[in-house]
Scaffold this motif. Structure first.
Motif, short mmCIF file in Angstrom:
data_model
loop_
_atom_site.label_atom_id
_atom_site.label_comp_id
_atom_site.label_asym_id
_atom_site.label_seq_id
_atom_site.Cartn_x
_atom_site.Cartn_y
_atom_site.Cartn_z
N GLY A 117 0.82 -1.21 0.00
CA GLY A 117 0.00 0.00 0.00
C GLY A 117 0.85 1.25 0.00
N PHE A 118 1.91 1.25 0.79
CA PHE A 118 2.80 2.41 0.82
C PHE A 118 3.54 2.57 -0.50
CE2 PHE A 118 6.79 4.62 1.80
CZ PHE A 118 6.28 5.76 2.42
N ALA A 119 3.88 1.44 -1.13
CA ALA A 119 4.58 1.49 -2.41
C ALA A 119 3.70 2.09 -3.51
CB ALA A 119 5.04 0.09 -2.82
N GLN A 120 2.40 2.02 -3.34
CA GLN A 120 1.47 2.60 -4.32
C GLN A 120 1.14 4.05 -3.96
OE1 GLN A 120 -1.41 -0.77 -3.80
NE2 GLN A 120 -1.40 -0.81 -6.03
N ARG A 121 2.13 4.76 -3.44
CA ARG A 121 1.89 6.12 -2.95
C ARG A 121 1.48 7.09 -4.06
NH1 ARG A 121 6.87 4.50 -1.75
NH2 ARG A 121 8.66 5.26 -2.93
N GLU A 122 1.90 6.85 -5.28
CA GLU A 122 1.45 7.73 -6.36
C GLU A 122 -0.07 7.68 -6.49
OE1 GLU A 122 3.36 7.03 -10.05
OE2 GLU A 122 5.39 7.42 -9.30
N LEU A 123 -0.64 6.52 -6.22
CA LEU A 123 -2.09 6.35 -6.32
C LEU A 123 -2.79 7.08 -5.18
CD1 LEU A 123 -4.66 5.04 -7.46
CD2 LEU A 123 -4.13 3.01 -6.08
N TRP A 124 -2.40 6.79 -3.92
CA TRP A 124 -3.14 7.40 -2.81
C TRP A 124 -2.81 8.88 -2.60
CZ3 TRP A 124 0.21 8.88 1.05
CH2 TRP A 124 1.37 8.11 1.27
N LEU B 292 -5.23 -3.29 0.51
CA LEU B 292 -6.32 -2.71 1.30
C LEU B 292 -5.87 -1.45 2.02
CD1 LEU B 292 -9.29 -3.57 1.90
CD2 LEU B 292 -8.43 -4.53 4.05
N SER B 293 -4.61 -1.39 2.42
CA SER B 293 -4.11 -0.25 3.17
C SER B 293 -4.02 1.02 2.33
CB SER B 293 -2.72 -0.57 3.74
OG SER B 293 -1.81 -0.91 2.70
N VAL B 294 -4.14 0.91 1.01
CA VAL B 294 -4.11 2.09 0.15
C VAL B 294 -5.19 3.08 0.58
CG1 VAL B 294 -4.72 2.90 -2.17
CG2 VAL B 294 -3.04 1.10 -1.89
N HIS B 295 -6.36 2.58 0.94
CA HIS B 295 -7.48 3.45 1.29
C HIS B 295 -7.24 4.15 2.63
CE1 HIS B 295 -9.42 1.44 -2.04
NE2 HIS B 295 -9.16 0.29 -1.47
N VAL B 296 -6.49 3.48 3.51
CA VAL B 296 -6.13 4.10 4.79
C VAL B 296 -5.08 5.18 4.56
CG1 VAL B 296 -5.14 3.71 7.08
CG2 VAL B 296 -6.74 2.05 6.10
N TYR B 297 -4.07 4.89 3.75
CA TYR B 297 -3.06 5.90 3.43
C TYR B 297 -3.72 7.12 2.77
CZ TYR B 297 0.69 2.51 4.29
OH TYR B 297 1.55 1.62 4.87
N ARG B 298 -4.67 6.87 1.91
CA ARG B 298 -5.38 7.96 1.23
C ARG B 298 -6.12 8.83 2.24
NH1 ARG B 298 -10.48 6.80 -2.86
NH2 ARG B 298 -11.15 8.96 -3.18
N LEU B 299 -6.79 8.20 3.20
CA LEU B 299 -7.53 8.94 4.21
C LEU B 299 -6.60 9.78 5.08
CD1 LEU B 299 -10.05 9.59 5.94
CD2 LEU B 299 -9.62 7.46 7.18
#
Length: 288
Positions: free
Chosen positions: A31-38, A125-132
């Motif tokens: 999820g953290f690696a997908q930081r460009e997304l979130w 799943l953690s992408v949505h938490v990082y986004r928030l």
């Protein structure tokens, strides 16, 4: 050989590791690696909220500033506190409290609100938490501009020293707690939909009990046994989250036990978050 029979030398099927610590930590790393997304999604959330607005995201700052000014003037008169001290006190308290409150309320619905993305987008799943948490940090950064105005307008810079830098780790701790709160309550509220309204009532109660709009000094100044009642405020955990940020920014004495308590809650909370991710991460897409 019937359909229910298998050869004796048939290879064993690999055991599922969907409920393992390895998969839980992998989800957080991925999820953290997908930081460009979130990062993009979090910024897009703010832009979308203020689309076609002239001032755009600065309405966040204006709304918080007006609320802080109204509450600061009112409570300074009611509690007989000097305006030059009390208005910055209320402003910082409100900025930090908004971050705490939104982390609890929006965190409890983080997976429910992203049902479509969870079912259609192949991401951690953690992408949505990082986004928030990123979105809440942007809100916080916009509101921090009000504090800078207070520093100049009320001469707070005269009371500040190098200890004001302790507000930086304090802010980081607030948002580190926002992550585990969103993970734990987000998973629980996805499974049990009664959790969200319970948290809404709880945060309202915490707002009343936490010295956001009122000061413990106002109680202690009355003397007698009131100071003992003022110490009861320290039972409320959110008081300590406010103190580790507000005290350095006001140039006040740093209370060590507030830092120790927040650090303890952070460690315990993240242990709970890892356990929740291990046990229920794979079930969230079915619960939403």
């Amino acid at each position: 050989m019937t359909a229910d029979e298998t050869p004796a030398d048939a290879p064993a099927l690999p055991a599922s590791d969907s409920q393992s610590f390895r998969r839980a930590f992998k989800d957080l790393r991925d999820g953290f690696a997908q930081r460009e997304l979130w990062l993009q999604l979090g910024w897009q959330d703010i832009k979308q909220r203020y689309r076609r607005s002239v001032l755009g995201p600065f309405w966040i700052t204006i709304a918080t500033g007006v609320q802080a000014a109204a509450m600061g003037v009112l409570y300074s008169a009611l509690l007989h506190q000097p305006m030059r001290y009390y208005l910055p006190y209320v402003t910082i308290g409100l900025i930090v409290w908004n971050a705490i409150q939104n982390s609890i309320l929006e965190g409890s619905e983080v997976f429910i609100a992203n049902e479509g993305l969870i079912k259609q987008l192949p991401s951690a799943l953690s992408v949505h938490v990082y986004r928030l948490v990123w979105r809440q940090f942007l809100f916080f950064a916009h509101n921090a501009a009000i504090y800078l105005v207070m520093v100049v307008a009320f001469g707070l810079w005269r009371n500040l020293s190098w200890t004001c830098l302790l507000a930086i780790p304090g802010i980081l701790l607030v948002f580190a707690n926002s992550m585990w709160v969103s993970l734990v309550f987000g998973i629980l509220a996805t499974r049990y939909r009664d959790i969200a309204p319970i948290l809404s009532s709880t945060t309202l109660m915490l707002f009343v009990l936490t010295p956001v709009m009122w000061s413990t000094k106002a109680l202690e100044d009355r003397g007698g046994s009131v100071s003992e009642r003022a110490r009861l405020v320290q039972i409320v955990p959110t008081y300590h989250y406010l103190e580790i940020v507000r005290a350095p920014l006001l140039g006040e004495h740093i209370v060590l036990h507030s830092w120790l308590l927040v650090l303890t809650i952070t460690v315990v909370g993240w242990i709970a978050a890892i356990l929740a991710m291990k046990q229920f991460r794979s079930r969230v897409p079915y619960w939403v």
